[in-house]
Design an enzyme around this catalytic site. Structure first.
Site, mmCIF file in Angstrom:
data_model
loop_
_atom_site.group_PDB
_atom_site.id
_atom_site.type_symbol
_atom_site.label_atom_id
_atom_site.label_comp_id
_atom_site.label_asym_id
_atom_site.label_seq_id
_atom_site.Cartn_x
_atom_site.Cartn_y
_atom_site.Cartn_z
ATOM 1 C CG ASN A 9 -1.749 1.196 1.403
ATOM 2 O OD1 ASN A 9 -1.770 2.060 0.528
ATOM 3 N ND2 ASN A 9 -2.460 1.295 2.517
ATOM 4 C CD1 TRP A 10 3.124 1.057 -3.253
ATOM 5 C CD2 TRP A 10 3.481 2.576 -4.866
ATOM 6 N NE1 TRP A 10 3.842 0.441 -4.254
ATOM 7 C CE2 TRP A 10 4.068 1.348 -5.251
ATOM 8 C CE3 TRP A 10 3.566 3.666 -5.724
ATOM 9 C CZ2 TRP A 10 4.745 1.195 -6.472
ATOM 10 C CZ3 TRP A 10 4.235 3.523 -6.927
ATOM 11 C CH2 TRP A 10 4.827 2.296 -7.292
ATOM 12 C CE LYS A 11 -0.281 3.024 4.897
ATOM 13 N NZ LYS A 11 -0.168 3.086 6.349
ATOM 14 C CG HIS A 96 -5.815 1.560 5.218
ATOM 15 N ND1 HIS A 96 -5.410 2.473 6.162
ATOM 16 C CD2 HIS A 96 -4.777 0.695 5.052
ATOM 17 C CE1 HIS A 96 -4.171 2.166 6.546
ATOM 18 N NE2 HIS A 96 -3.759 1.098 5.887
ATOM 19 C CD GLU A 98 -3.087 5.147 6.936
ATOM 20 O OE1 GLU A 98 -3.055 5.205 5.698
ATOM 21 O OE2 GLU A 98 -2.164 4.649 7.625
ATOM 22 C CD GLU A 168 -3.374 -2.660 7.241
ATOM 23 O OE1 GLU A 168 -2.246 -2.814 6.766
ATOM 24 O OE2 GLU A 168 -4.041 -1.622 7.055
ATOM 25 N N GLY A 174 2.431 2.027 10.952
ATOM 26 C CA GLY A 174 3.365 3.145 10.858
ATOM 27 C C GLY A 174 4.066 3.472 12.166
ATOM 28 C CB SER A 214 5.256 -2.118 11.985
ATOM 29 O OG SER A 214 4.830 -0.798 12.281
ATOM 30 N N GLY A 235 2.993 -1.218 4.358
ATOM 31 C CA GLY A 235 3.008 0.224 4.104
ATOM 32 C C GLY A 235 4.437 0.684 3.845
ATOM 33 N N GLY A 236 5.063 1.254 4.861
ATOM 34 C CA GLY A 236 6.387 1.861 4.721
ATOM 35 C C GLY A 236 7.397 1.017 3.952
#
Ligand code: 13P
Length: 253
Positions: A9-11, A96, A98, A168, A174, A214, A235-236
């Site tokens: 997920n590049w966000k 998600h 977010e 998640e 994150g 993470s 993510g990251g």
């Protein structure tokens, strides 16, 4: 054996030139994937068409990070399932945390989006997860159960079989704080049992349940070795080809 699906997920990262670079690096790092492992990259909307072109002939699937519950119409700023498919998307992340937290998405809305995605032939990656406060109050099981019932309402079994669920925990996203493999396994088991209750065990055994929060190259193998963990939503660590490909390789260690 269930297929393992590693999704990135590049966000809200990577413009067009950065998309070009990252896709090129991913294709170079992973010209093929380990057996029974699939991978999806989910760039932001403006990069989808470009990524779709660049990924042709590669083992990576393309996914979006959100979509509208409507087919088309006067919905400023929204993007439909048909538009996503035209860019080459076969997956879409829905609900998600977010989106829930910053854009007020509810289980009901996420359910409407999931049904729309499925009827358009997209595979939804439907996200659930508890907050830190909920975990500390000891209500994780109830929260997850309510979310699962809500987001899966009225999804017919043949569509459910194509859906992916992502667990998640919000407190692990994150933050560098990962759920322990045991904590992940525990909740994944709750989710699989819920799917068995809502459908049946044969279907529940086939469903891919990803863990997200993470996930990094150094913890991926242990998390993915849990019985009911069938992939990761990253993510990251998906923003660099070396760390994302290391996670993909860890899937079959
Ligand atoms: P991080 O891997 O950066 O914690 O993000 C997880 C996530 O939200 C993926 O959807």
């Amino acid at each position: 054996m269930r297929t393992i699906i590693i999704a990135g997920n590049w966000k809200m990262y990577k413009d067009l030139s950065e998309t070009r670079e990252l896709v090129a690096a991913l294709k170079a790092a992973m010209p093929s994937l380990p057996e029974h492992v699939e991978s999806v990259i989910c760039p932001p909307y403006p990069s989808l068409a470009l990524a779709g072109e660049l990924l042709k002939g590669s083992p990576f699937h393309l996914g979006a990070q959100n979509m509208s519950q409507h087919d088309e119409g006067a919905y400023t700023g929204e993007v439909s399932a048909k538009m996503l498919k035209a860019t080459g998307c076969t997956f879409v992340i829905l609900g998600h945390s977010e989106r829930r937290q910053y854009y007020g998405e509810t289980n009901e809305l996420i359910n409407a989006k999931a049904r729309k995605a499925l009827s358009a032939g997209l595979r939804p990656i439907i996200c659930v997860g508890e907050t830190l406060d909920e975990r500390e109050k000891g209500v994780t099981g109830e929260v997850i159960t309510t979310q699962i019932k809500g987001v899966l309402a009225s999804i017919p079994p043949q569509d459910m079989a194509r859906s992916v669920i992502a667990y998640e925990p919000v407190w692990a996203i994150g933050t560098g704080r990962t759920a322990t493999p045991q904590q992940a396994q525990e909740v994944h088991q709750v989710i699989r049992k819920m799917v068995a209750q809502l459908y049946d065990w044969a279907l529940a055994e086939r469903i891919v349940i990803q863990y997200g929060g993470s996930v990094k190259p150094d913890n991926a193998a242990e998390i993915l070795s849990q019985n009911d963990v069938d992939g990761a939503l990253v993510g990251g660590a998906c923003l660099k080809a070396d760390s994302f490909s290391a996670i993909i390789r860890a899937a079959r260690q």
